[in-house]
Scaffold this motif. Structure first.
Motif, PDB file in Angstrom:
ATOM      1  N   ARG A  36       0.807  -1.215   0.000  1.00 16.51           N
ATOM      2  CA  ARG A  36       0.000   0.000   0.000  1.00 16.51           C
ATOM      3  C   ARG A  36       0.842   1.268   0.000  1.00 16.51           C
ATOM      4  O   ARG A  36       0.490   2.257  -0.649  1.00 16.51           O
TER       5      ARG A  36
ATOM      6  N   GLU B 167       0.738   5.380  -2.048  1.00 22.47           N
ATOM      7  CA  GLU B 167       0.288   6.569  -1.343  1.00 22.47           C
ATOM      8  C   GLU B 167       0.746   7.861  -2.030  1.00 22.47           C
ATOM      9  O   GLU B 167      -0.017   8.827  -2.108  1.00 22.47           O
TER      10      GLU B 167
ATOM     11  N   ILE C 259      -2.887  -4.520  -1.747  1.00 27.83           N
ATOM     12  CA  ILE C 259      -3.635  -3.264  -1.710  1.00 27.83           C
ATOM     13  C   ILE C 259      -5.053  -3.505  -1.208  1.00 27.83           C
ATOM     14  O   ILE C 259      -5.541  -4.636  -1.178  1.00 27.83           O
TER      15      ILE C 259
ATOM     16  N   GLN D 233      -6.356   2.176  -1.868  1.00 28.60           N
ATOM     17  CA  GLN D 233      -5.235   2.364  -2.786  1.00 28.60           C
ATOM     18  C   GLN D 233      -5.602   2.103  -4.244  1.00 28.60           C
ATOM     19  O   GLN D 233      -4.850   2.438  -5.149  1.00 28.60           O
TER      20      GLN D 233
END
Length: 289
Positions: free
Chosen positions: A121, A125, A153, A157
């Motif tokens: 993840r 970002e 994820i 995301q």
């Protein structure tokens, strides 16, 4: 449509390749997410712990997936794979933002058991506003090489991942654990809409993995909406069986994992299509065979 069968008998005539297995030795020191407060996971798990108990479940081979964000752990898994022929490949870790990414990638590729890189993840970002150029450059290199990535994820995301994939539409990628749908709450949106978009990239696959943990045990009914949706969107040629062992041990045995998977296979899929999900899709995706 997926229905739930009332009985299940283990049939070792079914062969499986498990696309999602972890191994670790705590003394290596880079599994910072493992805590003594979780006694099930806070112990060593090595290949001999898995293969003896899984033999009765038709296990023919596995893909070992990283559990620590270090190159050292990737090398540890590759070392294990050199000692056990049933470890067919290793999905390791590399930092896609690091200056060393290209050199480390090329070095690791000298080992034929290195078959993938897992991105979590945190990688996506920074993509909320604009996808970092360095990430795109490195993903394009993997796209050109036909080298797979795993995507750890969730729905939060997925918009950023979709944005990335538009720059590398032919990248081979597989979504881990159904993309983390909110199984405990029973919600399906916005997860299902994002799955629809992700499935439009024809080189994106989906792992039916981690199901027993996310459903808090043998609760197939809770999983049906999510399995049905991924089955419809990805089809039997882009879905893989994965146990997420030993994390799955928090909710059941390895046999329970296999049983749950078999209960959820769509009735309308043929024997050949079921065999694809049990093993052949994993071989195609990671090994090219």
């Amino acid at each position: 449509m997926t229905s739930i069968h009332q009985s299940f008998t283990s049939d070792v005539s079914h062969a499986y390749i498990d696309s999602h297995v972890h191994f670790w030795k705590l003394e290596r020191g880079d599994y910072h997410w493992l805590k003594p407060s979780n006694p099930v996971l806070y112990q060593n798990y090595v290949p001999s712990d898995l293969f003896g108990l899984a033999d009765a479940n038709g296990l023919r081979g596995i893909i070992a997936v990283q559990a620590a964000p270090t190159v050292a752990e990737t090398e540890y898994l590759l070392e294990l794979s050199g000692k056990n022929e049933r470890i067919l490949g290793v999905v390791g870790w590399l930092d896609p933002f690091a200056d060393s990414f290209v050199d480390e990638y090329r070095r690791l590729r000298n080992n034929p058991k290195f078959v993938g890189i897992r991105l979590d993840r945190s990688v996506f970002e920074p993509c909320k506003e604009e996808v970092p150029n360095r990430l795109i450059v490195h993903l394009r290199m993997l796209e050109e090489d036909g080298f797979p990535i795993d995507l750890l994820i969730g729905p939060d995301q997925m918009p950023n991942v979709i944005k990335c994939l538009k720059s590398v539409p032919n990248l081979k990628a597989v979504i881990n654990h159904q993309g983390g749908p909110p199984i405990r709450t029973g919600e399906i949106e916005p997860w299902s809409a994002y799955i629809d978009e992700l499935s439009e990239f024809l080189n994106v696959y989906c792992k039916w993995s981690g199901m027993i943990t996310s459903a808090d045990g043998m609760n197939p009914v809770r999983l049906v909406p999510y399995i049905r949706h991924t089955a419809e969107r990805f089809g039997p040629n882009r879905i893989m069986f994965g146990s997420d062992w030993p994390v799955a041990l928090m909710a059941g045995t390895y046999h329970d994992v296999v049983q749950l998977f078999e209960l959820l296979l769509p009735d309308q899929w043929s024997d050949k299509e079921r065999a694809n999900v049990r093993m052949h899709n994993t071989k195609v995706f990671y090994l090219g065979i």
